[in-house]
Design a protein around this motif. Structure first.
Motif, short mmCIF file in Angstrom:
data_model
loop_
_atom_site.label_atom_id
_atom_site.label_comp_id
_atom_site.label_asym_id
_atom_site.label_seq_id
_atom_site.Cartn_x
_atom_site.Cartn_y
_atom_site.Cartn_z
N ALA A 5 12.52 -3.33 -0.61
CA ALA A 5 11.66 -2.66 0.37
C ALA A 5 10.90 -3.34 1.25
CB ALA A 5 10.91 -1.83 -0.21
N VAL A 6 10.94 -3.36 2.52
CA VAL A 6 10.18 -4.06 3.41
C VAL A 6 9.15 -2.97 4.10
CG1 VAL A 6 11.80 -5.77 3.59
CG2 VAL A 6 11.92 -3.75 5.31
N GLY A 7 7.97 -3.84 4.60
CA GLY A 7 7.22 -2.82 5.41
C GLY A 7 5.95 -3.73 6.00
N SER A 8 5.34 -3.02 6.97
CA SER A 8 4.12 -3.66 7.36
C SER A 8 3.03 -2.68 8.10
CB SER A 8 4.71 -5.05 8.67
OG SER A 8 3.63 -5.52 9.43
N ASN A 9 2.01 -3.03 8.01
CA ASN A 9 0.85 -2.28 8.81
C ASN A 9 -0.11 -3.00 9.58
OD1 ASN A 9 -0.81 -2.83 6.68
ND2 ASN A 9 -1.75 -0.80 6.35
#
Length: 88
Positions: A5-9
């Motif tokens: 899983a990849v993500g950024s905020n």
């Protein structure tokens, strides 16, 4: 094979994900496929920006523990603060 899983905020969301993937060692991790990216609301700590999230399929010669270490190394290199407390 493995799925990550990849993500950024924070900052440039798409660029953060692309840069993170480029920091994975190509000698031991081969990127096979990526999902579409989706903008999602935060969970647990809700007073923060939305996330851009997705998943990647990889092929690797690393053990699960070695893969985790590589992912943690990339998170650290990208400046992730792992000391942020979640509200449960």
């Amino acid at each position: 094979k493995a799925y990550i899983a990849v993500g950024s905020n924070q900052g440039s969301l798409y660029q953060n994900i692309a840069t993170s993937l480029s920091l994975l060692p190509s000698s031991t991790i081969k990127l096979l496929r990526t999902s579409h990216l989706r903008l999602t609301s935060p969970m647990y700590v809700t007073d923060q920006p939305q996330f851009l999230n997705g998943a990647v399929e990889i092929e690797t010669t690393l053990s699960p523990r070695e893969l985790l270490w590589e992912l943690k190394r990339v998170e650290k290199e990208m400046g992730r603060n792992v000391n942020t407390k979640r509200e449960d």
